[in-house]
Design a protein around this motif. Sequence first.
Motif, PDB file in Angstrom:
ATOM      1  N   MET A   1       0.844  -1.174   0.000  1.00  0.00           N
ATOM      2  CA  MET A   1       0.000   0.000   0.000  1.00  0.00           C
ATOM      3  C   MET A   1       0.891   1.239   0.000  1.00  0.00           C
ATOM      4  SD  MET A   1      -2.560   1.362   2.952  1.00  0.00           S
ATOM      5  CE  MET A   1      -4.189   1.063   2.380  1.00  0.00           C
ATOM      6  N   ALA A   2       0.661   2.126  -0.942  1.00  0.00           N
ATOM      7  CA  ALA A   2       1.393   3.387  -0.997  1.00  0.00           C
ATOM      8  C   ALA A   2       0.701   4.390  -0.080  1.00  0.00           C
ATOM      9  CB  ALA A   2       1.424   3.908  -2.429  1.00  0.00           C
ATOM     10  N   ARG A   3       1.507   5.169   0.624  1.00  0.00           N
ATOM     11  CA  ARG A   3       0.950   6.138   1.565  1.00  0.00           C
ATOM     12  C   ARG A   3       1.921   7.306   1.674  1.00  0.00           C
ATOM     13  NH1 ARG A   3      -2.592   5.358   6.094  1.00  0.00           N
ATOM     14  NH2 ARG A   3      -2.319   7.009   7.596  1.00  0.00           N
ATOM     15  N   TYR A   4       1.428   8.507   1.468  1.00  0.00           N
ATOM     16  CA  TYR A   4       2.241   9.717   1.544  1.00  0.00           C
ATOM     17  C   TYR A   4       1.537  10.698   2.476  1.00  0.00           C
ATOM     18  CZ  TYR A   4       4.509   7.665  -2.471  1.00  0.00           C
ATOM     19  OH  TYR A   4       5.174   6.793  -3.305  1.00  0.00           O
ATOM     20  N   THR A   5       2.308  11.339   3.342  1.00  0.00           N
ATOM     21  CA  THR A   5       1.725  12.249   4.330  1.00  0.00           C
ATOM     22  C   THR A   5       2.498  13.563   4.385  1.00  0.00           C
ATOM     23  OG1 THR A   5       3.076  11.426   6.150  1.00  0.00           O
ATOM     24  CG2 THR A   5       0.972  10.323   5.766  1.00  0.00           C
TER      25      THR A   5
ATOM     26  N   VAL B   1      -2.414  10.798   1.527  1.00  0.00           N
ATOM     27  CA  VAL B   1      -2.839  10.279   0.235  1.00  0.00           C
ATOM     28  C   VAL B   1      -2.394   8.826   0.186  1.00  0.00           C
ATOM     29  CG1 VAL B   1      -2.646  10.486  -2.273  1.00  0.00           C
ATOM     30  CG2 VAL B   1      -2.618  12.538  -0.854  1.00  0.00           C
ATOM     31  N   LYS B   2      -3.339   7.922  -0.091  1.00  0.00           N
ATOM     32  CA  LYS B   2      -2.999   6.498  -0.068  1.00  0.00           C
ATOM     33  C   LYS B   2      -3.790   5.748  -1.122  1.00  0.00           C
ATOM     34  CE  LYS B   2      -6.319   5.766   3.640  1.00  0.00           C
ATOM     35  NZ  LYS B   2      -6.522   5.328   5.002  1.00  0.00           N
ATOM     36  N   ASN B   3      -3.255   4.571  -1.484  1.00  0.00           N
ATOM     37  CA  ASN B   3      -3.956   3.658  -2.366  1.00  0.00           C
ATOM     38  C   ASN B   3      -3.440   2.243  -2.121  1.00  0.00           C
ATOM     39  OD1 ASN B   3      -1.524   3.458  -3.769  1.00  0.00           O
ATOM     40  ND2 ASN B   3      -2.294   4.362  -5.640  1.00  0.00           N
ATOM     41  N   GLU B   4      -3.957   1.282  -2.861  1.00  0.00           N
ATOM     42  CA  GLU B   4      -3.604  -0.124  -2.670  1.00  0.00           C
ATOM     43  C   GLU B   4      -2.411  -0.549  -3.517  1.00  0.00           C
ATOM     44  OE1 GLU B   4      -4.933  -2.067  -0.346  1.00  0.00           O
ATOM     45  OE2 GLU B   4      -6.122  -0.339   0.264  1.00  0.00           O
ATOM     46  N   GLU B   5      -1.883   0.372  -4.298  1.00  0.00           N
ATOM     47  CA  GLU B   5      -0.765   0.082  -5.185  1.00  0.00           C
ATOM     48  C   GLU B   5       0.518  -0.135  -4.381  1.00  0.00           C
ATOM     49  OE1 GLU B   5       1.358   2.443  -8.893  1.00  0.00           O
ATOM     50  OE2 GLU B   5       0.287   3.577  -7.359  1.00  0.00           O
ATOM     51  N   LEU B   6       1.310  -1.119  -4.765  1.00  0.00           N
ATOM     52  CA  LEU B   6       2.621  -1.286  -4.155  1.00  0.00           C
ATOM     53  C   LEU B   6       3.557  -0.241  -4.755  1.00  0.00           C
ATOM     54  CD1 LEU B   6       3.027  -5.152  -4.159  1.00  0.00           C
ATOM     55  CD2 LEU B   6       2.616  -3.675  -2.198  1.00  0.00           C
ATOM     56  N   PRO B   7       4.216   0.558  -3.917  1.00  0.00           N
ATOM     57  CA  PRO B   7       5.076   1.623  -4.443  1.00  0.00           C
ATOM     58  C   PRO B   7       6.423   1.071  -4.920  1.00  0.00           C
ATOM     59  CG  PRO B   7       5.055   1.694  -2.059  1.00  0.00           C
ATOM     60  CD  PRO B   7       4.103   0.611  -2.466  1.00  0.00           C
ATOM     61  N   LEU B   8       6.410   0.321  -6.024  1.00  0.00           N
ATOM     62  CA  LEU B   8       7.634  -0.288  -6.541  1.00  0.00           C
ATOM     63  C   LEU B   8       8.529   0.734  -7.233  1.00  0.00           C
ATOM     64  CD1 LEU B   8       6.072  -3.572  -7.962  1.00  0.00           C
ATOM     65  CD2 LEU B   8       7.207  -3.219  -5.759  1.00  0.00           C
ATOM     66  N   ARG B   9       7.943   1.803  -7.724  1.00  0.00           N
ATOM     67  CA  ARG B   9       8.702   2.892  -8.333  1.00  0.00           C
ATOM     68  C   ARG B   9       8.498   4.144  -7.498  1.00  0.00           C
ATOM     69  NH1 ARG B   9       6.115   4.438 -12.995  1.00  0.00           N
ATOM     70  NH2 ARG B   9       4.283   3.340 -12.295  1.00  0.00           N
ATOM     71  N   ARG B  10       9.507   4.973  -7.448  1.00  0.00           N
ATOM     72  CA  ARG B  10       9.379   6.225  -6.699  1.00  0.00           C
ATOM     73  C   ARG B  10       8.310   7.120  -7.329  1.00  0.00           C
ATOM     74  NH1 ARG B  10      10.258  10.255  -3.682  1.00  0.00           N
ATOM     75  NH2 ARG B  10      11.384  12.152  -4.035  1.00  0.00           N
ATOM     76  N   ASP B  11       8.267   7.162  -8.633  1.00  0.00           N
ATOM     77  CA  ASP B  11       7.308   8.004  -9.343  1.00  0.00           C
ATOM     78  C   ASP B  11       6.078   7.172  -9.701  1.00  0.00           C
ATOM     79  OD1 ASP B  11       6.264  10.244 -10.623  1.00  0.00           O
ATOM     80  OD2 ASP B  11       7.174   9.696 -12.528  1.00  0.00           O
ATOM     81  N   ASN B  12       5.277   6.831  -8.692  1.00  0.00           N
ATOM     82  CA  ASN B  12       4.069   6.045  -8.927  1.00  0.00           C
ATOM     83  C   ASN B  12       2.843   6.971  -8.920  1.00  0.00           C
ATOM     84  OD1 ASN B  12       3.078   6.236  -6.115  1.00  0.00           O
ATOM     85  ND2 ASN B  12       4.876   4.984  -5.671  1.00  0.00           N
ATOM     86  N   HIS B  13       1.699   6.417  -9.227  1.00  0.00           N
ATOM     87  CA  HIS B  13       0.474   7.220  -9.341  1.00  0.00           C
ATOM     88  C   HIS B  13       0.118   7.912  -8.021  1.00  0.00           C
ATOM     89  CE1 HIS B  13      -3.390   8.557 -10.777  1.00  0.00           C
ATOM     90  NE2 HIS B  13      -3.966   7.994  -9.736  1.00  0.00           N
TER      91      HIS B  13
END
Length: 105
Positions: free
Chosen positions: A1-5, A77-89
Amino acid sequence: MARYTNSLPVPETTSRLRDSIISSLKSFGLNMVYENGDYLVAKEQPGQVSISQLTTIEVLINQPTVAAGAGCVNLVVKNEELPLRRDNHCEQVFSAVNQAIVALV
């Protein structure tokens, strides 16, 4: 899960700040899912990206206190995507929403 705060200090919070944040989120094509006096939740509309990439944006507006002297706006801001790349959605949405809220504060 990607999560940015991010946590942004604000000298004073007003209803205009809340309304400006809501209109800013809507300008990105986000649907308001929940609105409370100091807590907002918005989601991306399906169709542009895969289901796992759909982001959820949470904004908490903390009122100023006597001890702190200022309030703050917390952004998640969060989603279910694995943050495999730094520049993800999720990171792209976070950067755009964060810049818009920084401009308001």
